[in-house]
Scaffold this motif. Structure first.
Motif, PDB file in Angstrom:
ATOM      1  N   LEU A  55      24.603 -50.011  52.294  1.00  0.00           N
ATOM      2  CA  LEU A  55      24.995 -48.615  52.555  1.00  0.00           C
ATOM      3  C   LEU A  55      25.033 -47.816  51.259  1.00  0.00           C
ATOM      4  CD1 LEU A  55      26.172 -46.281  54.277  1.00  0.00           C
ATOM      5  CD2 LEU A  55      28.411 -47.366  54.033  1.00  0.00           C
ATOM      6  N   LEU A  56      25.620 -48.433  50.218  1.00  0.00           N
ATOM      7  CA  LEU A  56      25.768 -47.724  48.938  1.00  0.00           C
ATOM      8  C   LEU A  56      24.413 -47.487  48.270  1.00  0.00           C
ATOM      9  CD1 LEU A  56      28.963 -49.562  47.741  1.00  0.00           C
ATOM     10  CD2 LEU A  56      28.797 -47.160  48.418  1.00  0.00           C
ATOM     11  N   LYS A  57      23.523 -48.473  48.382  1.00  0.00           N
ATOM     12  CA  LYS A  57      22.185 -48.304  47.793  1.00  0.00           C
ATOM     13  C   LYS A  57      21.430 -47.189  48.501  1.00  0.00           C
ATOM     14  CE  LYS A  57      21.370 -52.605  45.423  1.00  0.00           C
ATOM     15  NZ  LYS A  57      20.773 -53.929  45.379  1.00  0.00           N
ATOM     16  N   GLU A  62      18.676 -41.759  45.448  1.00  0.00           N
ATOM     17  CA  GLU A  62      18.033 -40.863  44.480  1.00  0.00           C
ATOM     18  C   GLU A  62      18.313 -41.276  43.028  1.00  0.00           C
ATOM     19  OE1 GLU A  62      19.473 -36.992  45.571  1.00  0.00           O
ATOM     20  OE2 GLU A  62      18.024 -36.794  47.211  1.00  0.00           O
ATOM     21  N   LEU A  63      19.334 -42.111  42.833  1.00  0.00           N
ATOM     22  CA  LEU A  63      19.722 -42.500  41.468  1.00  0.00           C
ATOM     23  C   LEU A  63      19.215 -43.897  41.103  1.00  0.00           C
ATOM     24  CD1 LEU A  63      23.432 -41.214  41.510  1.00  0.00           C
ATOM     25  CD2 LEU A  63      21.416 -40.044  40.607  1.00  0.00           C
ATOM     26  N   ARG A  64      18.338 -44.479  41.947  1.00  0.00           N
ATOM     27  CA  ARG A  64      17.963 -45.897  41.772  1.00  0.00           C
ATOM     28  C   ARG A  64      17.299 -46.207  40.437  1.00  0.00           C
ATOM     29  NH1 ARG A  64      14.745 -43.367  45.020  1.00  0.00           N
ATOM     30  NH2 ARG A  64      12.482 -43.594  45.011  1.00  0.00           N
ATOM     31  N   GLU A  65      16.701 -45.220  39.786  1.00  0.00           N
ATOM     32  CA  GLU A  65      16.058 -45.456  38.481  1.00  0.00           C
ATOM     33  C   GLU A  65      17.020 -45.278  37.299  1.00  0.00           C
ATOM     34  OE1 GLU A  65      12.997 -46.506  38.507  1.00  0.00           O
ATOM     35  OE2 GLU A  65      12.545 -46.070  40.618  1.00  0.00           O
ATOM     36  N   LEU A  72      27.088 -48.437  39.122  1.00  0.00           N
ATOM     37  CA  LEU A  72      27.582 -47.518  40.149  1.00  0.00           C
ATOM     38  C   LEU A  72      27.769 -48.243  41.489  1.00  0.00           C
ATOM     39  CD1 LEU A  72      28.228 -44.638  41.191  1.00  0.00           C
ATOM     40  CD2 LEU A  72      25.751 -44.258  41.397  1.00  0.00           C
ATOM     41  N   ILE A  73      26.794 -49.064  41.865  1.00  0.00           N
ATOM     42  CA  ILE A  73      26.882 -49.802  43.129  1.00  0.00           C
ATOM     43  C   ILE A  73      28.040 -50.809  43.077  1.00  0.00           C
ATOM     44  CG2 ILE A  73      25.648 -51.352  44.734  1.00  0.00           C
ATOM     45  CD1 ILE A  73      24.559 -48.397  44.578  1.00  0.00           C
ATOM     46  N   ARG A  74      28.193 -51.467  41.919  1.00  0.00           N
ATOM     47  CA  ARG A  74      29.291 -52.435  41.755  1.00  0.00           C
ATOM     48  C   ARG A  74      30.658 -51.727  41.827  1.00  0.00           C
ATOM     49  NH1 ARG A  74      28.607 -55.230  36.461  1.00  0.00           N
ATOM     50  NH2 ARG A  74      26.428 -55.163  37.123  1.00  0.00           N
TER      51      ARG A  74
END
Ligand code: GDP
Ligand code: MG
Length: 160
Positions: A55-57, A62-65, A72-74
């Motif tokens: 869900l968080l990913k 948009e911030l994956r790079e 942030l995900i952690r």
């Protein structure tokens, strides 16, 4: 308001706000809810949840790079979050103003981030950045039947 008014515009505009894990741990949930209530926005969705990594990913796709993406995900999965949907005139833009800037160092006193945090990676709260993001995020975080349409008695005192 009635259930057939489904367009998310005007007084029915909606935004997604979430108290992040640090905000929950630091007992800021009530304060943050209070700010939106006092402003005059209407609460239409609210839940405490442990967000999954998936869900968080998706939420932060948009911030994956970005170099801080994994952190942030952690951070966002490190504990429960309080997900909420607020409704009202101009609520997307106003919620962002009430949150302050992404970096608390740039946030004015009087904003949530300006008052309650110091570090960009521990900035206590999320708010959608546009009407399109709000729609995407609400559909991501809430089922249709978790969003409640209700008549508020204070409405004539909040809107002419
Ligand atoms: P927001 O819409 O104001 O939350 O900001 P963004 O969408 O740009 O970033 C999402 C979240 O990622 C922010 O709220 C921060 O928690 C985190 N973040 C943004 N920029 C940085 C950064 O430069 N470093 C770190 N560590 N985290 C950041
Ligand atoms: Mg954002």
């Amino acid at each position: 308001a009635n259930i057939f008014q489904t367009a998310w515009t005007g007084v029915n505009e909606r935004t997604f706000v979430a108290v992040k894990p640090d905000g929950v741990q630091r007992r800021l949930v009530g304060l943050i809810l209070n700010r939106f209530e006092q402003k005059g926005f209407k609460l239409v969705g609210l839940k405490l949840m442990q967000a999954s990594e998936g869900l968080l990913k998706d939420h932060y796709i948009e911030l994956r790079e970005k170099p801080f993406y994994e952190h942030l995900i952690r951070y966002m999965s490190s504990g429960p979050v309080v997900a909420m949907v607020w409704q009202g005139f101009n609520v997307v833009k106003m919620a962002r103003k009430m949150l302050g800037e992404t970096n608390p160092a740039d946030s004015l006193p009087g904003t949530i981030r300006g008052d309650f945090c110091v570090d960009v990676s521990r900035n206590v709260v999320h708010g959608s950045d546009s009407i399109q993001s709000a729609r995407r995020e609400i559909l991501l975080w809430f089922r249709q039947d978790e969003l409640i349409c209700w008549d508020e008695s204070a409405e004539p005192w909040i809107y002419e």
